[in-house]
Design an enzyme around this catalytic site. Structure first.
Site, PDB file in Angstrom:
ATOM      1  N   ALA A  13       0.810  -1.231   0.000  1.00 25.77           N
ATOM      2  CA  ALA A  13       0.000   0.000   0.000  1.00 25.77           C
ATOM      3  C   ALA A  13       0.838   1.274   0.000  1.00 25.77           C
ATOM      4  O   ALA A  13       0.322   2.354  -0.236  1.00 25.77           O
ATOM      5  CB  ALA A  13      -0.931  -0.002   1.207  1.00 25.77           C
ATOM      6  N   ARG A  18      11.181   7.067  -1.278  1.00 23.84           N
ATOM      7  CA  ARG A  18      12.590   7.086  -1.695  1.00 23.84           C
ATOM      8  C   ARG A  18      12.773   6.787  -3.187  1.00 23.84           C
ATOM      9  O   ARG A  18      13.847   6.976  -3.736  1.00 23.84           O
ATOM     10  CB  ARG A  18      13.391   6.093  -0.827  1.00 23.84           C
ATOM     11  CG  ARG A  18      13.558   6.557   0.604  1.00 23.84           C
ATOM     12  CD  ARG A  18      13.929   5.404   1.543  1.00 23.84           C
ATOM     13  NE  ARG A  18      12.764   4.589   1.901  1.00 23.84           N
ATOM     14  CZ  ARG A  18      12.785   3.573   2.753  1.00 23.84           C
ATOM     15  NH1 ARG A  18      13.925   3.232   3.343  1.00 23.84           N
ATOM     16  NH2 ARG A  18      11.696   2.880   3.030  1.00 23.84           N
ATOM     17  N   TYR A 105       6.488  -8.378   2.198  1.00 22.35           N
ATOM     18  CA  TYR A 105       6.433  -7.002   1.719  1.00 22.35           C
ATOM     19  C   TYR A 105       6.456  -7.017   0.191  1.00 22.35           C
ATOM     20  O   TYR A 105       7.215  -7.779  -0.418  1.00 22.35           O
ATOM     21  CB  TYR A 105       7.612  -6.183   2.250  1.00 22.35           C
ATOM     22  CG  TYR A 105       7.551  -5.912   3.749  1.00 22.35           C
ATOM     23  CD1 TYR A 105       6.388  -6.144   4.491  1.00 22.35           C
ATOM     24  CD2 TYR A 105       8.664  -5.419   4.427  1.00 22.35           C
ATOM     25  CE1 TYR A 105       6.338  -5.892   5.849  1.00 22.35           C
ATOM     26  CE2 TYR A 105       8.620  -5.160   5.799  1.00 22.35           C
ATOM     27  CZ  TYR A 105       7.458  -5.401   6.500  1.00 22.35           C
ATOM     28  OH  TYR A 105       7.410  -5.148   7.842  1.00 22.35           O
ATOM     29  N   GLY A 144      15.919  -2.801   9.290  1.00 20.57           N
ATOM     30  CA  GLY A 144      15.756  -2.970  10.732  1.00 20.57           C
ATOM     31  C   GLY A 144      16.794  -3.959  11.239  1.00 20.57           C
ATOM     32  O   GLY A 144      17.067  -4.961  10.592  1.00 20.57           O
ATOM     33  N   SER A 410       9.920  -3.819 -58.790  1.00 27.20           N
ATOM     34  CA  SER A 410      10.474  -2.867 -57.825  1.00 27.20           C
ATOM     35  C   SER A 410       9.801  -1.505 -57.926  1.00 27.20           C
ATOM     36  O   SER A 410       9.367  -1.090 -58.998  1.00 27.20           O
ATOM     37  CB  SER A 410      11.971  -2.691 -58.090  1.00 27.20           C
ATOM     38  OG  SER A 410      12.615  -3.909 -57.815  1.00 27.20           O
ATOM     39  N   ALA A 428       7.800  -2.907 -62.981  1.00 26.89           N
ATOM     40  CA  ALA A 428       8.509  -2.054 -62.023  1.00 26.89           C
ATOM     41  C   ALA A 428       8.050  -0.606 -62.156  1.00 26.89           C
ATOM     42  O   ALA A 428       7.766  -0.133 -63.249  1.00 26.89           O
ATOM     43  CB  ALA A 428      10.006  -2.153 -62.262  1.00 26.89           C
TER      44      ALA A 428
HETATM   45  C1  UD1 Z   1      10.781  -2.577   6.469  1.00 28.02           C
HETATM   46  C2  UD1 Z   1      10.973  -3.025   7.927  1.00 28.02           C
HETATM   47  C3  UD1 Z   1      12.459  -3.218   8.198  1.00 28.02           C
HETATM   48  C4  UD1 Z   1      13.017  -4.253   7.231  1.00 28.02           C
HETATM   49  C5  UD1 Z   1      12.720  -3.873   5.769  1.00 28.02           C
HETATM   50  C6  UD1 Z   1      13.060  -5.044   4.854  1.00 28.02           C
HETATM   51  C7  UD1 Z   1       9.151  -1.981   9.190  1.00 28.02           C
HETATM   52  C8  UD1 Z   1       8.758  -0.904  10.133  1.00 28.02           C
HETATM   53  N1  UD1 Z   1      10.414  -2.025   8.817  1.00 28.02           N
HETATM   54  O1  UD1 Z   1      11.378  -1.304   6.317  1.00 28.02           O
HETATM   55  O2  UD1 Z   1      12.653  -3.679   9.534  1.00 28.02           O
HETATM   56  O3  UD1 Z   1      14.409  -4.381   7.433  1.00 28.02           O
HETATM   57  O4  UD1 Z   1      11.334  -3.556   5.578  1.00 28.02           O
HETATM   58  O5  UD1 Z   1      12.918  -4.728   3.504  1.00 28.02           O
HETATM   59  O6  UD1 Z   1       8.300  -2.772   8.833  1.00 28.02           O
HETATM   60  N2  UD1 Z   1       3.544  -0.617   3.353  1.00 28.02           N
HETATM   61  C9  UD1 Z   1       2.166  -0.606   3.406  1.00 28.02           C
HETATM   62  N3  UD1 Z   1       1.555   0.339   4.173  1.00 28.02           N
HETATM   63  C10 UD1 Z   1       2.240   1.252   4.908  1.00 28.02           C
HETATM   64  C11 UD1 Z   1       3.655   1.221   4.852  1.00 28.02           C
HETATM   65  C12 UD1 Z   1       4.273   0.261   4.063  1.00 28.02           C
HETATM   66  O7  UD1 Z   1       1.499  -1.408   2.774  1.00 28.02           O
HETATM   67  O8  UD1 Z   1       1.601   2.069   5.587  1.00 28.02           O
HETATM   68  C13 UD1 Z   1       4.206  -1.631   2.487  1.00 28.02           C
HETATM   69  C14 UD1 Z   1       5.002  -0.990   1.372  1.00 28.02           C
HETATM   70  O9  UD1 Z   1       4.248  -0.833   0.197  1.00 28.02           O
HETATM   71  C15 UD1 Z   1       6.151  -1.966   1.176  1.00 28.02           C
HETATM   72  C16 UD1 Z   1       6.279  -2.665   2.518  1.00 28.02           C
HETATM   73  O10 UD1 Z   1       5.119  -2.366   3.249  1.00 28.02           O
HETATM   74  O11 UD1 Z   1       5.864  -2.931   0.167  1.00 28.02           O
HETATM   75  C17 UD1 Z   1       7.528  -2.237   3.283  1.00 28.02           C
HETATM   76  O12 UD1 Z   1       7.488  -0.834   3.517  1.00 28.02           O
HETATM   77  P1  UD1 Z   1       8.813   0.048   3.455  1.00 28.02           P
HETATM   78  O13 UD1 Z   1       8.419   1.457   3.743  1.00 28.02           O
HETATM   79  O14 UD1 Z   1       9.573  -0.227   2.247  1.00 28.02           O
HETATM   80  O15 UD1 Z   1       9.611  -0.513   4.747  1.00 28.02           O
HETATM   81  P2  UD1 Z   1      11.162  -0.357   5.029  1.00 28.02           P
HETATM   82  O16 UD1 Z   1      11.420   1.036   5.489  1.00 28.02           O
HETATM   83  O17 UD1 Z   1      11.942  -0.852   3.898  1.00 28.02           O
HETATM   84 CA    CA Z   2      11.454  -1.608   1.836  1.00 27.80          CA
END
Ligand code: UD1
Ligand code: CA
Length: 467
Positions: A13, A18, A105, A144, A410, A428
């Site tokens: 979501a 970044r 994720y 993390g 041609s 041609a």
């Molecule tokens: C997250 C982890 C981190 C881990 C890393 C691995 C947390 C707080 N941190 O960090 O520990 O090392 O992934 O890749 O979980 N998303 C939602 N809704 C939200 C926020 C995010 O669906 O409100 C989804 C994003 O679309 C994404 C995934 O969750 O696919 C991860 O979110 P992202 O912001 O990339 O987390 P990281 O900062 O990378």
């Molecule tokens: Ca991520």
């Protein structure tokens, strides 16, 4: 004990700040597919589509449209308040399910199905409240950090922003892949509190919450960190793309395809290539392209959703899009086939020839500098250099039909709609506007005039004037 049911939730979501993009991060592409499509494919190894849910938010309609064909379910996260908040959005839908809950994720496209099965099996066997995948990174920045006790169990996960300098030096990181005992997760997820710095709910805090309640959180440590890569920036996107391309080339080479200089070749995930086909450097095989056996794809050729039967040669720098080439045919170099062009068996298409919605019959030839649009050319016909079908009158497209064994001289201009019968000749340089019946010769050009001695008489005239 029967194997426990596994449900998968994929968090997709977020916007992905970044990436510095207007597009939701999970819609960016690597290996020819969106990031989230790769994750959904891997998830199929541990749960059927009807037990797989993607949490969507940013550009939810687009994300759901991309995943719709896979038959999975969707839950909308309203307001993106963190990974814990995203999972909590599924509570109402899933809280009565027992068994295992795997959380992935949507930005980790390199995950392998084997690893997910390993995680499920370890979680089932260990009886822990949850298990998460960890790895060791030389450069752990952005991830993390995982705090482990003396037994190797997880006690907490600290996000980079909140980490003390000492914690920052920890190289064991959280991959973001978790397997929970579902009932325990749903009972305790309500205890997540907003992070003091960002105000978001962090799913990673579940490790500490479960530990605090006396439960065990295990770690599955993976040695190869490649497949856990989370995409946050376009640099990581390019890294993931490279890994997926490498994997695809290796898979094809092991299956009997020769790829010259594979590091220069781009092959999308779903492309299929038959044995003993040779792919030359810098070729791009994209979309749903399917290539038969013993073909050759020349250097710099770009095939997008193209179908090639066996023993087809696509010479260098040829473009083929949504078109088909039958057995034994040869196309290029520098040819362009598009919009359902169809080159029949053993036919030839040469340099600077374009085919659009055109069909070339068996053994027919069009070797040089030609445009064939909205046309059907019969078997064994020869289309001379520089032939043009005038298919467009400024408003509508019209068809040109050429029978079998026709010979088009041609530099002929065929003004559609027009029909040229079988066993015909077109002289041609003709402009053909009327039907040519079977067996006829058609000439449509100005007659040549020859004036013997003209050059000399002009010179004489000029000399007389200047005297
Ligand atoms: C997250 C982890 C981190 C881990 C890393 C691995 C947390 C707080 N941190 O960090 O520990 O090392 O992934 O890749 O979980 N998303 C939602 N809704 C939200 C926020 C995010 O669906 O409100 C989804 C994003 O679309 C994404 C995934 O969750 O696919 C991860 O979110 P992202 O912001 O990339 O987390 P990281 O900062 O990378
Ligand atoms: Ca991520």
């Amino acid at each position: 004990m029967s194997p426990m049911n596994t449900t998968v939730v994929i968090l997709a979501a977020g916007l992905g700040t970044r990436m510095r993009s207007k597009r939701a991060k999970v819609l960016h592409r690597a290996g020819g597919l969106t990031l989230v499509e790769h994750v959904v494919s891997a998830a199929a190894a541990v749960a059927p589509a009807d037990r797989t849910i993607a949490v969507t938010g940013h550009q939810a309609d687009e994300v759901e449209a991309v995943l719709e064909p896979q038959g999975i379910g969707f839950v909308r996260q309203v307001g993106q308040k963190g990974t814990g908040h995203a999972l909590a959005a599924c509570k109402e839908r899933l809280e009565n399910q027992d068994g295992l809950l795997m959380v992935l994720y949507g930005d980790t496209p390199l995950l392998s199905p084997v690893t997910l099965r390993k995680l499920r099996d370890l979680q089932s066997a260990s009886g822990a409240a949850a298990t998460l995948i960890t790895t060791t990174l030389q450069d752990p920045s952005g991830y993390g950090r995982v705090l482990l006790n003396s037994k190797g169990d997880v006690t907490a996960i600290v996000e980079e922003k909140a980490a003390t300098p000492e914690q920052k030096s920890i190289q064991v990181i959280n991959s973001g892949i978790y397997c929970f005992q579902a009932p325990l997760l749903w009972r305790h997820i309500v205890e997540l509190t907003p992070n003091s710095a960002s105000g978001e709910l962090y799913l990673t805090d579940m490790a500490e919450i479960l530990t605090r309640h006396g439960h065990r959180v295990g770690a599955l440590h993976i040695d190869d960190p490649d497949e856990l890569l989370g995409i946050n920036t376009r640099i990581e996107l390019a890294d993931a793309d490279r890994v997926l391309r490498e994997r695809k080339c290796r898979e094809l080479m092991l299956a009997g395809v020769t790829i010259e200089r594979p590091e220069t070749v781009t092959i999308d995930t779903h492309v299929r290539v038959g044995v003993d086909t040779v792919v030359e450097p810098f070729a791009r095989l994209l979309g749903m392209t399917e290539i038969g056996e013993e073909c050759r794809v020349g250097a710099g050729a770009i095939l997008e959703s193209a179908v090639l039967e066996d023993r087809v040669v696509v010479a260098p720098y040829t473009l083929v899009a949504n078109s088909r080439i039958d057995t034994g045919a040869q196309v290029g170099p520098f040819a362009r086939l598009r919009m359902e062009a169809h080159v029949g068996p053993d036919a030839r298409v040469g340099n600077f020839v374009e085919l659009k919605k055109a069909k070339l019959g068996k053994g027919a030839k069009s070797q040089h500098l030609t445009y064939l649009g909205d046309a059907e050319i019969g078997a064994g016909s020869n289309i001379g250099a520089g032939t043009i079908t005038c298919n467009y009158d400024g408003e509508k497209k019209h068809r040109t039909t050429i029978g079998e064994r026709a010979f088009i001289g041609s530099n002929s201009t065929l003004v559609a709609p027009v029909e040229i019968g079988p066993d015909t000749y077109v002289g041609a340089g003709s402009v053909i506007t009327d039907a040519v019946p079977s067996g006829a010769l058609a000439l449509g050009r100005g007659r040549q005039v020859v004036k013997p001695g003209w050059v000399k008489s002009r010179k004489n005239k000029a000399a007389n004037k200047s005297e």
